[in-house]
Design a protein around this motif. Sequence first.
Motif, PDB file in Angstrom:
ATOM      1  N   LEU A  63     -44.556  -4.683 -72.549  1.00  0.00           N
ATOM      2  CA  LEU A  63     -44.129  -5.153 -71.235  1.00  0.00           C
ATOM      3  C   LEU A  63     -42.851  -5.963 -71.386  1.00  0.00           C
ATOM      4  CD1 LEU A  63     -47.372  -6.538 -69.508  1.00  0.00           C
ATOM      5  CD2 LEU A  63     -46.101  -4.484 -68.871  1.00  0.00           C
ATOM      6  N   VAL A  98     -43.776  -7.154 -61.675  1.00  0.00           N
ATOM      7  CA  VAL A  98     -44.312  -5.965 -62.341  1.00  0.00           C
ATOM      8  C   VAL A  98     -45.783  -5.834 -61.991  1.00  0.00           C
ATOM      9  CG1 VAL A  98     -44.754  -4.843 -64.551  1.00  0.00           C
ATOM     10  CG2 VAL A  98     -42.686  -6.231 -64.249  1.00  0.00           C
ATOM     11  N   LEU A 130     -49.392  -4.001 -62.789  1.00  0.00           N
ATOM     12  CA  LEU A 130     -50.188  -3.223 -63.731  1.00  0.00           C
ATOM     13  C   LEU A 130     -51.254  -2.474 -62.943  1.00  0.00           C
ATOM     14  CD1 LEU A 130     -50.830  -5.730 -66.677  1.00  0.00           C
ATOM     15  CD2 LEU A 130     -48.962  -4.092 -66.400  1.00  0.00           C
ATOM     16  N   ARG A 142     -41.499  -2.888 -60.120  1.00  0.00           N
ATOM     17  CA  ARG A 142     -41.762  -1.867 -61.129  1.00  0.00           C
ATOM     18  C   ARG A 142     -43.260  -1.743 -61.357  1.00  0.00           C
ATOM     19  NH1 ARG A 142     -39.814  -4.021 -65.342  1.00  0.00           N
ATOM     20  NH2 ARG A 142     -41.248  -3.756 -67.078  1.00  0.00           N
ATOM     21  N   LEU A 143     -43.718  -0.520 -61.527  1.00  0.00           N
ATOM     22  CA  LEU A 143     -45.125  -0.263 -61.788  1.00  0.00           C
ATOM     23  C   LEU A 143     -45.301   0.162 -63.244  1.00  0.00           C
ATOM     24  CD1 LEU A 143     -46.083   1.876 -58.636  1.00  0.00           C
ATOM     25  CD2 LEU A 143     -45.831  -0.602 -58.843  1.00  0.00           C
ATOM     26  N   VAL A 144     -46.338  -0.348 -63.875  1.00  0.00           N
ATOM     27  CA  VAL A 144     -46.727   0.065 -65.224  1.00  0.00           C
ATOM     28  C   VAL A 144     -48.163   0.557 -65.120  1.00  0.00           C
ATOM     29  CG1 VAL A 144     -47.110  -0.648 -67.600  1.00  0.00           C
ATOM     30  CG2 VAL A 144     -45.169  -1.585 -66.327  1.00  0.00           C
ATOM     31  N   VAL A 147     -49.854   2.728 -72.006  1.00  0.00           N
ATOM     32  CA  VAL A 147     -48.983   2.969 -70.851  1.00  0.00           C
ATOM     33  C   VAL A 147     -48.752   4.472 -70.744  1.00  0.00           C
ATOM     34  CG1 VAL A 147     -46.696   2.606 -69.856  1.00  0.00           C
ATOM     35  CG2 VAL A 147     -47.838   0.728 -71.061  1.00  0.00           C
ATOM     36  N   GLN A 181     -47.257   5.776 -67.745  1.00  0.00           N
ATOM     37  CA  GLN A 181     -46.067   5.964 -66.925  1.00  0.00           C
ATOM     38  C   GLN A 181     -45.606   4.610 -66.408  1.00  0.00           C
ATOM     39  OE1 GLN A 181     -46.545   8.924 -63.851  1.00  0.00           O
ATOM     40  NE2 GLN A 181     -44.424   8.831 -63.193  1.00  0.00           N
ATOM     41  N   GLU A 182     -44.302   4.444 -66.301  1.00  0.00           N
ATOM     42  CA  GLU A 182     -43.756   3.244 -65.662  1.00  0.00           C
ATOM     43  C   GLU A 182     -42.460   3.594 -64.964  1.00  0.00           C
ATOM     44  OE1 GLU A 182     -42.171   0.089 -68.264  1.00  0.00           O
ATOM     45  OE2 GLU A 182     -42.776   1.338 -69.945  1.00  0.00           O
ATOM     46  N   ILE A 234     -42.537   6.605 -59.307  1.00  0.00           N
ATOM     47  CA  ILE A 234     -43.941   6.908 -59.604  1.00  0.00           C
ATOM     48  C   ILE A 234     -44.525   7.796 -58.514  1.00  0.00           C
ATOM     49  CG2 ILE A 234     -46.245   5.929 -59.866  1.00  0.00           C
ATOM     50  CD1 ILE A 234     -44.563   5.305 -62.256  1.00  0.00           C
TER      51      ILE A 234
END
Length: 363
Positions: A38, A46, A48, A217-219, A226, A228-229, A235
Amino acid sequence: MTDIDDATGSLPATDASAVGLDAHLVVNHGTFHLDVALTAAPGDVVALLGPNGAGKTTALRVLAGLTPLTGGHLRLDGVALDRTPPESRPVGVVFQDYLLFPHLSALDNIAFGPRCHGASKAEARAQAAEWLDRMGLADHAGAKPRRLSGGQAQRVALARALATHPRLLLLDEPLAALDARTRLDVRAQLRRHLADFEAVAVLVTHDPLDAMVLADRLVVIEHGRVVQEGTPSDIARHPRTDYIAQLVGLNLYKGLAEGHTVQLDSGPAITTTEDLTGPAFVAFPPGAVTLHRDRPTGSSARNLWHCEVTGLETHGDQIRADLTGELPLAADLTTVAAAELDLHPGAPVWAAVKAAQTHAYPA
């Protein structure tokens, strides 16, 4: 507070350019393994995301100092926090159930943090009063948690976390305990507060709307890794796993592209408008699917599959039909259309999708 160097009594040296979060979270716990990287700059939010058991909460606990790392590293503004106890980390946490002190007023709940950081009682309460005013709760300063609504308690918990001026703000399902109407209002307020937050914020949530609205941002984590981010729009447009596709409401398939045709790994071919070669994903929304009880004639749809209805459920103001057969998929239609088609579990249907309503991209 940040760690003090035992030998010199001074703050550890930091690289002025190394601001924000730089973490590689490795935790081995029995059969579960977490390995998540991260990074985030000050001002970033961010989120999760991931299914139950994916490792989101473990990652949050590591950041908070409640679960130790077994590998990797954790640096905040260039300072290593791997061995820093939770109470000494410049981290604020908003828990899912808020965990407000029941015997303290809203004012004193917020003042607790500044007091622990050395502020006098008068200074801490003055800061808390400012936060209450900022949260629109000035009239509830003397209220105990049991007298607050869910939305008010959430804002007090957020103010308590922010009152210590953390360099990392952790939010654990902050809206999960709220009813739908309150959630809508508090989400909008939380968005404004996070936009003004000058450090790093990490949000854990199961709700894709919370993530899309609140995060930059998406993680996405699955099985401790992980998968995809990217930005919420990236996304949403390019899901790479079934979980993500379901999260953003898309039918998703993987296959081998040749020109405008993607031959699925298990299933028929899908015609698309994109011209690709090699491994590819194909996605389309349930609303792009048209259902027919008889095989349509004269249809302009390039994709047509014989299916069977396996389930029907209300989805917003529409009916979602789950289909199996030549191509398992979900289709959205109005209640009127569902009634006219006499849809029910076991009903045979033809599902059609125009090539222009599909989206193909490299796998």
